[in-house]
Structure formats: structure tokens, C-alpha cells
Design an enzyme around this catalytic site. Structure first.
Site, short mmCIF file in Angstrom:
data_model
loop_
_atom_site.label_atom_id
_atom_site.label_comp_id
_atom_site.label_asym_id
_atom_site.label_seq_id
_atom_site.Cartn_x
_atom_site.Cartn_y
_atom_site.Cartn_z
CG HIS A 114 -1.93 -0.94 1.37
ND1 HIS A 114 -2.10 -1.70 2.52
CD2 HIS A 114 -2.91 -1.33 0.52
CE1 HIS A 114 -3.14 -2.49 2.36
NE2 HIS A 114 -3.65 -2.29 1.15
CE LYS A 139 -12.73 -5.81 5.44
NZ LYS A 139 -12.05 -5.19 4.31
NE ARG A 160 -3.32 -7.79 -4.24
CZ ARG A 160 -4.10 -8.15 -3.25
NH1 ARG A 160 -3.59 -8.39 -2.07
NH2 ARG A 160 -5.39 -8.28 -3.42
CB SER A 206 -4.61 -5.89 4.97
OG SER A 206 -4.10 -4.67 4.51
#
Length: 162
Positions: A17, A41, A94, A131
Site C-alpha cells: 500500500h 466489517k 497485484r 492485509s
């Protein structure tokens, strides 16, 4: 002024990030890191902790960009952009699987508000990094140094010690 937003939950921010944020800061006059608030979340770190991690990580980065600000975001990202006068969204990719999802989001955001999305390829050394993966490895005592900023590493260690 050319402004961009780098959105995410950043729970926690990783070196991947941070790489995207710093690279975006070279292309725009201001980069707003929008830390998403999603009450449904479950997060490991509070919104304040995540924002502090980002601020400290940017400050301690060797390039230490001064044009990065951190803010919170909830609701539609295009509304965030509209209210703050942000014209562009910067996303790191990615893999091809990221592109499939992000392309749909980019097209929707452009359709809703004319906001452009720019995709940056992730530095290959961080292509596997997320993460979620960092949290899982840290939870089981694995070494995530080199994958996250030092302040996050300390936060992960403190959290797993409690």
C-alpha cells in the site's frame, strides 16, 4: 490542483500500500488516503489506529512525501471524491484477478461521477501481499517484518501479546 485518492480499509497498511501511495504522490499535487469505514466489517485495528499507522508510515518513508493527507471515507467513493474535489482514484493491481474486479468498479465510478481510475502495477516484491494475509501470518506468530511499516509491526505484536 491535481488530486487523487487512494482508497482502502488499510487494516493494516502494508508496504505494498505504502509503495502505491508514495508513487502516486509523485504524480499528483495531493494524494488523499481514504480509510474506509465499514461498520459491518470486523477490523483488527480501529479507524484511528489505521489512520495513525498511515500517517507515521508516510512520515517515516525514505521519500517522506509531504503531499499525502489521510481521511476517512464511508459510503460511495465517488461521493467522497465529489465533496473533496478529487478527480482521480489510484489503485494498485497485484494480479489479473484484481483487474477484473477493479475494472468494473472503475467503469461504475466513471459512469456515476466522471471520476477516472488509474491502475498502478504493484512492485513485484509486494505482489503477493495483502492485509488479510499479513494479519493471518502475524496471528500465528509468523514474521511479517519487511512486509509492513515498523509502526504496524509494533501494533501487530502488541495486539497479539494481549
Amino acid at each position: 490542483m491535481r488530486r487523487a485518492v487512494c482508497p482502502g480499509s488499510f487494516d493494516p497498511i502494508t508496504n505494498g500500500h505504502l509503495d502505491i501511495i508514495v508513487r502516486a504522490s509523485r504524480l499528483f499535487d495531493e494524494v488523499v488516503v481514504a480509510v474506509g469505514i465499514n461498520k459491518t466489517k470486523a477490523t483488527l485495528f480501529t479507524i484511528d489506529e489505521r489512520m495513525d499507522f498511515i500517517r507515521q508510515a508516510v512520515r517515516s518513508h525514505p521519500d517522506s512525501p509531504t503531499n499525502v493527507v489521510v481521511d476517512t471515507s464511508h459510503g460511495l467513493l465517488v461521493d467522497f471524491c465529489r465533496v473533496r474535489g478529487v478527480q482521480s482514484i489510484v489503485k494498485g493491481l497485484r494480479a489479473v484477478s484484481d483487474f477484473d474486479y477493479e475494472l468494473q468498479m472503475a467503469q461504475m465510478n466513471n459512469s456515476l461521477a466522471g471520476v477516472e481510475t488509474l491502475f498502478m502495477s504493484t512492485n513485484p516484491q509486494y505482489a503477493f501481499l495483502s492485509s488479510s494475509l499479513v494479519k493471518e501470518v502475524a496471528r500465528y506468530g509468523g514474521d511479517v517484518s519487511g512486509l509492513v511499516p515498523d509502526i504496524v509491526l509494533k501494533g501487530l505484536r502488541d495486539r497479539s501479546a494481549s
